[in-house]
Design a protein around this motif. Structure first.
Motif, PDB file in Angstrom:
ATOM      1  N   THR A 131      37.080  36.494  35.687  1.00  0.00           N
ATOM      2  CA  THR A 131      38.480  36.768  35.375  1.00  0.00           C
ATOM      3  C   THR A 131      39.297  35.536  35.759  1.00  0.00           C
ATOM      4  O   THR A 131      38.770  34.574  36.335  1.00  0.00           O
ATOM      5  CB  THR A 131      39.011  37.984  36.167  1.00  0.00           C
ATOM      6  OG1 THR A 131      39.206  37.593  37.531  1.00  0.00           O
ATOM      7  CG2 THR A 131      38.035  39.151  36.122  1.00  0.00           C
ATOM      8  N   GLY A 132      40.570  35.582  35.490  1.00  0.00           N
ATOM      9  CA  GLY A 132      41.435  34.475  35.847  1.00  0.00           C
ATOM     10  C   GLY A 132      41.799  34.445  37.329  1.00  0.00           C
ATOM     11  O   GLY A 132      42.563  33.593  37.764  1.00  0.00           O
ATOM     12  N   VAL A 133      41.247  35.371  38.114  1.00  0.00           N
ATOM     13  CA  VAL A 133      41.613  35.453  39.530  1.00  0.00           C
ATOM     14  C   VAL A 133      40.367  35.305  40.406  1.00  0.00           C
ATOM     15  O   VAL A 133      39.513  36.197  40.465  1.00  0.00           O
ATOM     16  CB  VAL A 133      42.315  36.808  39.830  1.00  0.00           C
ATOM     17  CG1 VAL A 133      42.755  36.871  41.281  1.00  0.00           C
ATOM     18  CG2 VAL A 133      43.507  37.015  38.894  1.00  0.00           C
ATOM     19  N   ASP A 134      40.262  34.182  41.092  1.00  0.00           N
ATOM     20  CA  ASP A 134      39.054  33.879  41.874  1.00  0.00           C
ATOM     21  C   ASP A 134      38.769  34.904  42.962  1.00  0.00           C
ATOM     22  O   ASP A 134      37.615  35.204  43.253  1.00  0.00           O
ATOM     23  CB  ASP A 134      39.176  32.489  42.508  1.00  0.00           C
ATOM     24  CG  ASP A 134      38.869  31.393  41.491  1.00  0.00           C
ATOM     25  OD1 ASP A 134      38.192  31.703  40.485  1.00  0.00           O
ATOM     26  OD2 ASP A 134      39.322  30.256  41.693  1.00  0.00           O
ATOM     27  N   VAL A 135      39.837  35.412  43.585  1.00  0.00           N
ATOM     28  CA  VAL A 135      39.641  36.409  44.649  1.00  0.00           C
ATOM     29  C   VAL A 135      38.853  37.603  44.105  1.00  0.00           C
ATOM     30  O   VAL A 135      37.927  38.107  44.749  1.00  0.00           O
ATOM     31  CB  VAL A 135      41.020  36.861  45.206  1.00  0.00           C
ATOM     32  CG1 VAL A 135      40.898  38.133  46.021  1.00  0.00           C
ATOM     33  CG2 VAL A 135      41.628  35.756  46.057  1.00  0.00           C
ATOM     34  N   ILE A 183      41.789  44.419  46.973  1.00  0.00           N
ATOM     35  CA  ILE A 183      42.551  43.537  46.100  1.00  0.00           C
ATOM     36  C   ILE A 183      44.010  43.967  46.122  1.00  0.00           C
ATOM     37  O   ILE A 183      44.371  45.027  45.592  1.00  0.00           O
ATOM     38  CB  ILE A 183      42.017  43.595  44.654  1.00  0.00           C
ATOM     39  CG1 ILE A 183      40.493  43.342  44.621  1.00  0.00           C
ATOM     40  CG2 ILE A 183      42.773  42.604  43.770  1.00  0.00           C
ATOM     41  CD1 ILE A 183      40.066  41.974  45.106  1.00  0.00           C
ATOM     42  N   SER A 184      44.839  43.150  46.744  1.00  0.00           N
ATOM     43  CA  SER A 184      46.259  43.490  46.831  1.00  0.00           C
ATOM     44  C   SER A 184      46.921  43.225  45.479  1.00  0.00           C
ATOM     45  O   SER A 184      46.342  42.606  44.588  1.00  0.00           O
ATOM     46  CB  SER A 184      46.942  42.655  47.917  1.00  0.00           C
ATOM     47  OG  SER A 184      46.871  41.288  47.549  1.00  0.00           O
ATOM     48  N   LYS A 185      48.150  43.695  45.378  1.00  0.00           N
ATOM     49  CA  LYS A 185      48.897  43.573  44.131  1.00  0.00           C
ATOM     50  C   LYS A 185      48.926  42.139  43.606  1.00  0.00           C
ATOM     51  O   LYS A 185      48.837  41.890  42.397  1.00  0.00           O
ATOM     52  CB  LYS A 185      50.336  44.060  44.359  1.00  0.00           C
ATOM     53  CG  LYS A 185      50.777  45.021  43.289  1.00  0.00           C
ATOM     54  CD  LYS A 185      52.114  45.635  43.594  1.00  0.00           C
ATOM     55  CE  LYS A 185      52.510  46.483  42.398  1.00  0.00           C
ATOM     56  NZ  LYS A 185      53.494  47.498  42.735  1.00  0.00           N
ATOM     57  N   LYS A 186      49.008  41.216  44.530  1.00  0.00           N
ATOM     58  CA  LYS A 186      49.094  39.802  44.178  1.00  0.00           C
ATOM     59  C   LYS A 186      47.932  39.345  43.294  1.00  0.00           C
ATOM     60  O   LYS A 186      48.085  38.463  42.451  1.00  0.00           O
ATOM     61  CB  LYS A 186      49.111  38.997  45.488  1.00  0.00           C
ATOM     62  CG  LYS A 186      49.347  37.530  45.332  1.00  0.00           C
ATOM     63  CD  LYS A 186      49.520  36.864  46.699  1.00  0.00           C
ATOM     64  CE  LYS A 186      49.531  35.355  46.532  1.00  0.00           C
ATOM     65  NZ  LYS A 186      49.337  34.679  47.826  1.00  0.00           N
ATOM     66  N   TYR A 187      46.750  39.906  43.538  1.00  0.00           N
ATOM     67  CA  TYR A 187      45.548  39.469  42.810  1.00  0.00           C
ATOM     68  C   TYR A 187      45.074  40.504  41.784  1.00  0.00           C
ATOM     69  O   TYR A 187      44.027  40.347  41.176  1.00  0.00           O
ATOM     70  CB  TYR A 187      44.416  39.194  43.794  1.00  0.00           C
ATOM     71  CG  TYR A 187      44.775  38.158  44.839  1.00  0.00           C
ATOM     72  CD1 TYR A 187      44.850  36.811  44.497  1.00  0.00           C
ATOM     73  CD2 TYR A 187      45.060  38.534  46.149  1.00  0.00           C
ATOM     74  CE1 TYR A 187      45.190  35.854  45.442  1.00  0.00           C
ATOM     75  CE2 TYR A 187      45.404  37.588  47.099  1.00  0.00           C
ATOM     76  CZ  TYR A 187      45.475  36.247  46.737  1.00  0.00           C
ATOM     77  OH  TYR A 187      45.815  35.308  47.671  1.00  0.00           O
ATOM     78  N   ALA A 235      45.846  41.380  38.870  1.00  0.00           N
ATOM     79  CA  ALA A 235      45.687  41.040  37.452  1.00  0.00           C
ATOM     80  C   ALA A 235      44.206  40.851  37.113  1.00  0.00           C
ATOM     81  O   ALA A 235      43.750  41.203  36.018  1.00  0.00           O
ATOM     82  CB  ALA A 235      46.468  39.771  37.125  1.00  0.00           C
ATOM     83  N   GLY A 236      43.444  40.310  38.053  1.00  0.00           N
ATOM     84  CA  GLY A 236      42.015  40.103  37.846  1.00  0.00           C
ATOM     85  C   GLY A 236      41.260  41.417  37.666  1.00  0.00           C
ATOM     86  O   GLY A 236      40.313  41.501  36.873  1.00  0.00           O
TER      87      GLY A 236
END
Ligand code: GP9
Ligand code: MN
Length: 405
Positions: free
Chosen positions: A212-216, A258-262, A264-265
């Motif tokens: 995904t676009g989110v590494d976390v 996974i918090s709101k910040k991440y 999207a992934g």
């Protein structure tokens, strides 16, 4: 004081508690509880590049009670809030951790109830320092016999990452102590490797990272997969040691990873839109109760993390009629009882409330707040009564179930 204590008592006693044919099916068994760090329910039966994220847990669920609609109710106390709910049947505080803020209160703890009921002794296993979240002090208060913490383990550069000892080494090194415990026992294990920012050496990567676009989120998939392997290893050892048959296993995610910040992934991984309702649904944690020999069953009822306690007591055959607790057995939990969150949100059977908006869950449409108001009233009352107990240390005035009232 005592007046408040009476108010709380009568509030909680209004409710009817039902028995089922499952009452006592695990009577007298050892209890092994595994709190899985940051494990959200979306990973269960989900694949990345065609590979299951949690193959072991997915298999185990086939032969377990799997509660598929249970929500994380923790607040700032994170893991300690999860422990607090399950050990006391009370809600976490609106801010801070009860472990840190109220370690000297009186509680009706799970260790004490099981001790009283059938001579159980309770233990905790966790790879971090004993003082983290003020656990040592709170565990003493709750009546744990011993806390096997960091100093109990051989922690090396090689076998640790992030917060400390990696889960496989943690379980392997715990076995010697587990097998020597006097029975019956409650043994609580708290994993550590699947903790933000989800670091892992390549040799421990048992699944390809997500893309995904989110590494976390991409890394999360791999640390969850590693934790799943650690669980599998633990079950292997428990079977080798002959402990399996006489044990009930209670396995759950402690809170979101996974918090709101991440997030999207996660939406990308699951192919869903970023909506307030989807965010709310992502607060689900897996809750799996495995009783060897018992047929598997998925229970779809809504519930909260706090309800794990009453569900376990039900299966152990411990009567809870006279216990003051906000925990409700998930086999009989009333459908119209909302799941209460510390941030003012709630989830009921047909409606959900989040960001000050009431939604109809089926249609996912915004509806008038009137539809949510009776549930919100219940939610406020629950939290208020629970806070009153904690801030007033009201168990000092409330006769315990084992005592004459
Ligand atoms: C620390 C571990 C993680 O010992 O339980 O704590 P958390 O940050 O999840 O509360
Ligand atoms: Mn945690």
């Amino acid at each position: 004081d005592e007046v408040d204590a009476n108010t709380v008592s009568s509030y909680l006693k209004k409710e009817e508690r039902k028995q089922t044919e499952l009452f006592g099916i695990a009577e007298g068994k050892n209890v092994i509880m595994i709190s899985m760090e940051s494990t959200q329910n979306f990973v269960v039966n989900e694949k990345v590049n065609g590979e299951e994220i949690t193959p072991f847990l997915n298999d185990l669920i086939q032969d377990s009670f799997y509660f598929s609609n249970i929500y994380d109710q923790t607040a700032q106390g994170k893991t300690s809030d999860a422990e607090f709910m399950i050990d006391t049947g009370l809600y976490p505080l609106p801010s801070g951790s009860v472990f840190v803020r109220r370690p000297k209160n009186e509680f009706e703890s799970l260790p004490n109830i099981l001790q009283e009921y059938s001579g159980y002794k309770a233990y905790t296993f966790h790879g971090n320092d004993a003082g983290f979240w003020n656990r040592k002090q709170m565990y003493d208060n709750f009546g744990y016999e011993h806390f096997f913490a960091k100093e109990n383990y051989d922690v090396t550069e090689e076998n640790s990452i992030n917060y400390g000892i990696k889960d496989i080494a943690f379980f392997e090194q715990s076995m010697e102590d587990l097998i020597s415990l006097p029975e019956p026992y409650l043994a609580k294990f708290i994993t550590l490797t699947n903790h933000f920012p989800f670091l892992l050496e390549e040799e421990d990567q048992l699944i390809e990272l997500a893309e995904t676009g989110v590494d976390v989120v991409n890394r999360y998939v791999a640390t969850v997969r590693y934790q799943d392997r650690a669980l599998e290893r633990f079950f292997e050892m428990v079977k080798e040691e002959g402990l399996y048959e006489n044990t009930i296993f209670v396995i759950f995610g402690d809170h979101y990873g996974i918090s709101k910040k991440y997030e999207a992934g996660v939406h990308e991984l699951l192919g869903q839109d970023n909506t307030p309702l989807n965010h709310l649904e992502l607060q689900q944690i897996p809750v799996v109760i495995h009783v060897p020999g018992q047929q598997g069953e998925t229970i779809e009822a809504n519930g909260g993390e706090i309800d794990i306690r009453a569900t376990l007591l039900h299966l152990l055959g411990v009567p809870t009629e006279n216990r003051l607790s906000f925990s409700r057995d998930l086999f009989t939990r009333a459908a119209d009882m909302p799941v209460v969150f510390r941030n003012g949100d709630m989830i009921a059977e047909s409606y959900a409330f989040t960001n000050n908006v009431c939604y109809e869950r089926d249609s996912k449409k915004k509806v008038s707040n009137k539809n949510c108001s009776s549930y919100l009233k219940t939610a406020r009352e629950e939290l208020e009564q629970s806070d009153n107990i904690i801030f007033g240390d009201l168990f000092r005035f409330i006769p315990h179930a084992g005592e004459e009232s």
